[in-house]
Design an enzyme around this catalytic site. Structure first.
Site, PDB file in Angstrom:
ATOM      1  N   ASP A  50     -54.179  -5.335  69.745  1.00 46.19           N
ATOM      2  CA  ASP A  50     -55.210  -6.349  69.569  1.00 46.19           C
ATOM      3  C   ASP A  50     -55.459  -6.977  70.932  1.00 46.19           C
ATOM      4  O   ASP A  50     -54.620  -6.889  71.834  1.00 46.19           O
ATOM      5  CB  ASP A  50     -54.777  -7.410  68.561  1.00 46.19           C
ATOM      6  N   ASP A  81     -63.798  -6.323  62.622  1.00 54.66           N
ATOM      7  CA  ASP A  81     -65.082  -7.001  62.751  1.00 54.66           C
ATOM      8  C   ASP A  81     -66.175  -5.957  62.530  1.00 54.66           C
ATOM      9  O   ASP A  81     -66.199  -4.930  63.213  1.00 54.66           O
ATOM     10  CB  ASP A  81     -65.185  -7.594  64.160  1.00 54.66           C
TER      11      ASP A  81
END
Length: 221
Positions: free
Chosen positions: A71, A120
């Protein structure tokens, strides 16, 4: 809140299982993760891992597999890193990076599986190349798994999911054994998510949103 952030940043700087740009060993293990894990077990990634529910959850269930969460947000990685250490998990690691840089950390053939969990959706067309289940990233995953490998994808976003199904029709990806559902919790694939739920997933389920799920194999090149 500022104090908590400082404590988490300090943790990230000092802990052994989290790799970030400020550390000398940031890209040290590319092609040689067996030296970090001290074994030759398969490596599975969770890309855009957030709080790393899958990295830590799967690692606890499968001690003979090594899981790496990636991430860009250090605060998110702190969660997975700290949970791993608290649970005594020795088969996890975490990398802070932009995910388009995956190939700076792994050699072709070094990865055996990838989980994409509630990314996302990047709904604007100008953002298409940043979708973690889009063609750009699928080609990266393909290069990391030339000897075959598995991809698993979960999302609440039906538009992103259907777009992904279209992407997977690209012949050059050479996929097989594609199975999918638009409602995981009403399908016979439910057991495949191992009962692990991300924070986002719990929120969507409470709102009555259906969860989309697919998996497929990359054929050997």
């Amino acid at each position: 809140m500022a104090r908590k952030k400082l404590m988490r940043f300090k943790w990230n700087d000092e802990v052994h299982n989290l790799f970030q740009p400020e550390k000398d060993n940031y890209k040290f293990y590319k092609g040689n993760w067996k030296e970090y894990f001290k074994n030759t077990n398969p490596i599975v990634l969770e890309v855009g891992c957030g709080r790393a529910e899958y990295t830590t959850g799967l690692a606890a269930l499968n001690p003979d597999v090594n899981y790496i969460g990636l991430d860009i947000k250090g605060a998110r990685l702190w969660k997975g890193s700290s949970l791993s250490i608290e649970a005594g998990l020795t088969n996890t690691a975490f990398i802070r990076t932009k995910l388009q840089n995956l190939e700076e950390f792994f050699e072709p053939g070094e990865v055996k599986g990838i989980w994409i969990t509630f990314p996302d959706p990047k709904p604007r067309e100008s953002e298409a190349k940043l979708r973690l289940s889009g063609l750009r990233f699928m080609n990266i995953y393909r290069r990391l798994m030339p000897q075959g490998g598995k991809v698993f994808f979960k999302t609440d976003n039906r538009i992103l999911f259907d777009h992904t199904l279209e992407v997977l029709k690209e012949p050059s990806l050479k996929i097989s054994n594609l199975v999918f559902t638009h409602d995981l919790y009403q399908s016979d694939l439910l057991a495949e998510h191992y009962g692990i739920q991300t924070t986002y997933e719990k929120t969507y389920l409470n709102q009555g949103v259906s969860i989309n799920y697919l998996k497929f194999d990359f054929l050997p090149l």
